[in-house]
Design an enzyme around this catalytic site. Structure first.
Site, PDB file in Angstrom:
ATOM      1  N   LYS A 173     -61.545  -3.435-100.106  1.00  0.00           N
ATOM      2  CA  LYS A 173     -61.463  -4.517-101.094  1.00  0.00           C
ATOM      3  C   LYS A 173     -61.116  -5.831-100.398  1.00  0.00           C
ATOM      4  CE  LYS A 173     -58.299  -6.215-103.618  1.00  0.00           C
ATOM      5  NZ  LYS A 173     -58.777  -7.632-103.768  1.00  0.00           N
ATOM      6  N   GLY A 226     -51.957  -9.046 -95.660  1.00  0.00           N
ATOM      7  CA  GLY A 226     -51.698  -9.944 -96.788  1.00  0.00           C
ATOM      8  C   GLY A 226     -50.230 -10.321 -96.808  1.00  0.00           C
ATOM      9  N   THR A 228     -46.194 -10.413 -97.517  1.00  0.00           N
ATOM     10  CA  THR A 228     -45.127  -9.426 -97.323  1.00  0.00           C
ATOM     11  C   THR A 228     -44.755  -8.749 -98.636  1.00  0.00           C
ATOM     12  OG1 THR A 228     -44.299 -10.527 -95.369  1.00  0.00           O
ATOM     13  CG2 THR A 228     -42.693  -9.216 -96.596  1.00  0.00           C
ATOM     14  N   THR A 230     -46.640  -8.192-101.256  1.00  0.00           N
ATOM     15  CA  THR A 230     -47.691  -7.235-101.615  1.00  0.00           C
ATOM     16  C   THR A 230     -47.620  -6.021-100.701  1.00  0.00           C
ATOM     17  OG1 THR A 230     -49.048  -9.111-102.258  1.00  0.00           O
ATOM     18  CG2 THR A 230     -50.171  -6.992-102.016  1.00  0.00           C
ATOM     19  N   GLU A 248     -50.163  -5.598 -92.070  1.00  0.00           N
ATOM     20  CA  GLU A 248     -50.121  -6.874 -91.326  1.00  0.00           C
ATOM     21  C   GLU A 248     -49.718  -7.944 -92.324  1.00  0.00           C
ATOM     22  OE1 GLU A 248     -50.950  -5.311 -87.748  1.00  0.00           O
ATOM     23  OE2 GLU A 248     -50.430  -7.369 -88.270  1.00  0.00           O
ATOM     24  N   CYS A 282     -51.647 -16.692 -90.454  1.00  0.00           N
ATOM     25  CA  CYS A 282     -50.259 -16.199 -90.348  1.00  0.00           C
ATOM     26  C   CYS A 282     -49.738 -16.349 -88.926  1.00  0.00           C
ATOM     27  CB  CYS A 282     -50.222 -14.753 -90.765  1.00  0.00           C
ATOM     28  SG  CYS A 282     -51.352 -13.857 -89.765  1.00  0.00           S
ATOM     29  N   GLU A 385     -42.319 -18.554 -95.824  1.00  0.00           N
ATOM     30  CA  GLU A 385     -43.702 -18.797 -95.399  1.00  0.00           C
ATOM     31  C   GLU A 385     -44.384 -19.753 -96.372  1.00  0.00           C
ATOM     32  OE1 GLU A 385     -46.550 -15.611 -96.003  1.00  0.00           O
ATOM     33  OE2 GLU A 385     -47.176 -15.893 -93.940  1.00  0.00           O
TER      34      GLU A 385
HETATM   35  O1  TXE Z   1     -52.009 -12.091 -99.796  1.00  0.00           O
HETATM   36  P1  TXE Z   1     -51.984 -11.049-100.999  1.00  0.00           P
HETATM   37  P2  TXE Z   1     -52.857 -13.402 -99.738  1.00  0.00           P
HETATM   38  C1  TXE Z   1     -50.514 -13.013 -94.921  1.00  0.00           C
HETATM   39  C2  TXE Z   1     -50.215 -14.490 -94.873  1.00  0.00           C
HETATM   40  C3  TXE Z   1     -50.014 -14.783 -96.361  1.00  0.00           C
HETATM   41  C4  TXE Z   1     -50.940 -13.874 -97.061  1.00  0.00           C
HETATM   42  C5  TXE Z   1     -52.144 -14.592 -97.487  1.00  0.00           C
HETATM   43  O2  TXE Z   1     -49.119 -14.742 -94.066  1.00  0.00           O
HETATM   44  O3  TXE Z   1     -48.691 -14.479 -96.684  1.00  0.00           O
HETATM   45  O4  TXE Z   1     -51.249 -12.804 -96.168  1.00  0.00           O
HETATM   46  O5  TXE Z   1     -52.997 -13.686 -98.125  1.00  0.00           O
HETATM   47  C6  TXE Z   1     -54.685  -7.571-102.514  1.00  0.00           C
HETATM   48  N1  TXE Z   1     -52.072  -3.534-104.337  1.00  0.00           N
HETATM   49  N2  TXE Z   1     -51.386 -12.682 -93.800  1.00  0.00           N
HETATM   50  O6  TXE Z   1     -52.092 -14.431-100.440  1.00  0.00           O
HETATM   51  O7  TXE Z   1     -51.784 -11.574-102.337  1.00  0.00           O
HETATM   52  C7  TXE Z   1     -55.311  -8.908-102.822  1.00  0.00           C
HETATM   53  O8  TXE Z   1     -56.273  -8.781-103.862  1.00  0.00           O
HETATM   54  C8  TXE Z   1     -53.091  -3.581-103.454  1.00  0.00           C
HETATM   55  C9  TXE Z   1     -50.848 -11.903 -92.691  1.00  0.00           C
HETATM   56  O9  TXE Z   1     -54.219 -13.052-100.235  1.00  0.00           O
HETATM   57  O10 TXE Z   1     -51.024 -10.078-100.501  1.00  0.00           O
HETATM   58  C10 TXE Z   1     -55.946  -9.271-101.494  1.00  0.00           C
HETATM   59  O11 TXE Z   1     -57.185  -8.619-101.330  1.00  0.00           O
HETATM   60  N3  TXE Z   1     -53.697  -4.738-103.076  1.00  0.00           N
HETATM   61  C11 TXE Z   1     -51.897 -11.397 -91.748  1.00  0.00           C
HETATM   62  C12 TXE Z   1     -54.941  -8.720-100.486  1.00  0.00           C
HETATM   63  O12 TXE Z   1     -54.154  -7.766-101.193  1.00  0.00           O
HETATM   64  C13 TXE Z   1     -53.223  -5.897-103.587  1.00  0.00           C
HETATM   65  C14 TXE Z   1     -53.046 -12.354 -91.541  1.00  0.00           C
HETATM   66  C15 TXE Z   1     -54.002  -9.766 -99.931  1.00  0.00           C
HETATM   67  O13 TXE Z   1     -53.479 -10.435-101.040  1.00  0.00           O
HETATM   68  C16 TXE Z   1     -52.149  -5.929-104.507  1.00  0.00           C
HETATM   69  C17 TXE Z   1     -53.493 -12.955 -92.780  1.00  0.00           C
HETATM   70  C18 TXE Z   1     -51.571  -4.672-104.878  1.00  0.00           C
HETATM   71  N4  TXE Z   1     -50.561  -4.618-105.754  1.00  0.00           N
HETATM   72  C19 TXE Z   1     -52.659 -13.159 -93.846  1.00  0.00           C
HETATM   73  N5  TXE Z   1     -51.916  -7.243-104.832  1.00  0.00           N
HETATM   74  C20 TXE Z   1     -51.455 -10.929 -90.383  1.00  0.00           C
HETATM   75  N6  TXE Z   1     -50.194 -10.666 -90.106  1.00  0.00           N
HETATM   76  O14 TXE Z   1     -52.327 -10.759 -89.566  1.00  0.00           O
HETATM   77  C21 TXE Z   1     -52.798  -7.991-104.139  1.00  0.00           C
HETATM   78  N7  TXE Z   1     -53.597  -7.191-103.398  1.00  0.00           N
END
Ligand code: TXE
Length: 481
Positions: A173, A226, A228, A230, A248, A282, A385
């Site tokens: 996804k 994504g 932290t 989540t 990650e 990130c 962040e």
């Molecule tokens: O994250 P979200 P975001 C981190 C970055 C920032 C974030 C940005 O630091 O904090 O990610 O991405 C799905 N159950 N990194 O805001 O909301 C959601 O649909 C399962 C770190 O999008 O967590 C999306 O597809 N899935 C990284 C994905 O999770 C769920 C590098 C991420 O969404 C869900 C890049 C749930 N309950 C970004 N809720 C690194 N360390 O490399 C949401 N999603």
């Protein structure tokens, strides 16, 4: 209006509910496509397809799996302009960054694991001449890959490539905010002849589709990138089901600059590490610590460079350095942190405001690259962040002081250190609590290296053999001779 489809069992299909989510072009603030609003029924269909394909795919030779993956990789490369424009329309990053960074890295991800799998081996442990052990590494089965919106195809392929290379079948996804290039990848997979069911892409909301993947009893491992928060939610659901987890997560990375650094090289690279991809990486160095003797010199030169070089504009334009913020919600979140910084006593040296463009871009979401000084190292602005074009600058006097400040957050993903003193570089690298340390460089990446963070930046590592080991199960066989 572009209508994106799910990719299930080798075909492009509508969500069973026939419902869709508006998908915005952040540079105009307008809806430009429809993303499937899938649910657990679509995830179940994808799981069944993956499960049915697993027997054959896991018994396909590594050489054959490699051939198909290399075909996918070269087809993306042949369509790089189409993918780059799609990525920029969807995410808001400058077109040159999509063309020279994002999409080529997705090509490399698939190529890298498509070749690595032919060299992936395991070990044997002879016990003198009376017994021998050998380790079998077999694919897990059906695995889940969930990725974020900041580097859409780059991080999506970073997960699915090792998963399918090692013989698993995938229910994936991408973020509902940036589904476009994953959709284009589906078309390429069909063209490349990837067997039906090996990769299934179910588009939709995290709380619906993401959680259906995480909680599905047949999906035995989850690779997530994504936020932290989540990541914690995914772990809460998956841990009691004893699923393998690769998380990650977020970062709040220190960029530590000593007075003996190569100033011009540091300045150029610090501009990149602060604001590349609108700071929505990130790995960006959002907390800049400068040794006091060069603090004023750095402040003057850095602010000047930001003002002069970082043109905020329509991401399709060649001279744009800072594109649009990915969504209205994220745009508002970043502006709220700039307000918080002011309340916490920070002084905005440049930026600090939304940017209003003209014409068709007037409704787009743009923020000026922002530099803030005068904050305490442990205030919220320096601990939380922001994930946007916002950095803080703080002077320091001793290594002990800067290490204390650098290590003070709940995160531990990456760190950049600028010094010409080799002994100090090693000393600092040992003392910093992070998964990745760059010395006199930033975002220099070798895909063989372990990638990931400590503390609240995640669990496990991606990259190289780490990724192939995550997606396989080791079995030790001991034979009496
Ligand atoms: O994250 P979200 P975001 C981190 C970055 C920032 C974030 C940005 O630091 O904090 O990610 O991405 C799905 N159950 N990194 O805001 O909301 C959601 O649909 C399962 C770190 O999008 O967590 C999306 O597809 N899935 C990284 C994905 O999770 C769920 C590098 C991420 O969404 C869900 C890049 C749930 N309950 C970004 N809720 C690194 N360390 O490399 C949401 N999603």
């Amino acid at each position: 209006m572009l209508t994106i489809k799910n990719y299930i069992n080798g075909a492009l299909v509508e969500p069973i509910s026939k419902k869709y989510i508006d998908n915005y072009n952040p540079s105009t603030g307008k809806v430009f496509s429809l993303c499937p609003d899938s649910d657990e029924q679509d995830v179940e269909m994808a799981y069944q397809a993956a499960n049915a394909a697993f027997e054959q795919w896991s018994n396909t030779s590594a050489e054959k799996r490699s051939k198909i993956m290399l075909r996918i990789s070269s087809l993306i490369e042949k369509n790089i302009e189409k993918f780059a424009e799609a990525e920029t329309m969807d995410q808001g990053k400058p077109l040159w960054l999509s063309r020279n960074g994002e999409i080529p890295r997705a090509v490399s991800n698939i190529h890298f694991f498509g070749t690595a799998i032919e060299h992936f081996a395991s070990e044997a442990h002879p016990m003198g001449n009376h017994a021998v052990n050998y380790t079998l590494r077999t694919p897990i089965g059906v695995v889940g890959c969930i990725s974020p919106w900041n580097l859409p195809l780059y991080l999506f392929t970073w997960k699915i490539a090792p998963a399918i290379a090692s013989g698993n079948c995938v229910v994936a996804k991408p973020s509902e905010i940036t589904p476009y290039t994953a959709y284009l990848l589906s078309e390429i997979c069909i063209e490349a002849g990837l067997p039906a069911g090996v990769l299934n892409i179910v588009h939709g909301l995290g709380a619906k589709v993401g959680s259906a993947i995480t909680s599905h009893v047949g999906i035995k491992a989850i690779s997530f990138t994504g936020g932290t928060k989540t990541g914690a939610e995914i772990a809460r659901v998956a841990a009691p089901m004893f699923k393998k987890l690769s998380l990650e997560l977020g970062g709040k990375n220190p960029n530590i600059i000593f007075a003996d650094c190569d100033f011009e090289k540091m300045l150029t690279e610090t501009l990149r590490s602060s604001f590349l991809n609108q700071g929505e990486i990130c790995l960006c160095g959002s907390r800049i610590f400068i040794e006091r003797p060069i603090y004023e010199k750095f402040k003057k030169a850095f602010v000047e460079k930001v003002k002069v070089e970082l043109v905020v504009g329509n991401p399709m334009q060649a001279d744009t350095k800072v594109g649009s913020i990915v969504s209205k919600m994220h745009f508002e979140k970043i502006l709220s942190y700039i307000e918080l910084a002011k309340q916490e006593g920070g002084s905005v040296l440049c930026g600090g405001n939304a940017v209003k463009l003209q014409g068709e871009f007037a409704e787009g979401w743009y923020i000026a690259p922002t530099v803030i000084e005068g904050l305490q190292y442990n205030c919220r602005t320096n601990q939380e962040e922001i994930f946007g074009p916002v950095v803080t600058i703080t002077p320091f006097d001793t290594e002990e002081e800067v290490l204390h400040m650098a290590n003070s957050t709940e995160y531990g993903l990456a760190c950049t250190i600028w010094t010409e003193n080799l002994t100090r570089a090693h000393r600092m690298s040992f003392a910093i609590r992070a998964g990745i340390v760059w010395i006199n460089c930033w975002l220099l990446r070798d895909l063989r290296t372990p990638f990931g963070g400590v503390k609240n930046s995640g669990v496990g590592r991606e990259g190289g053999w780490e990724a192939l080991r995550f997606f396989t199960e080791p079995k030790n066989v001991c034979i009496k001779i």
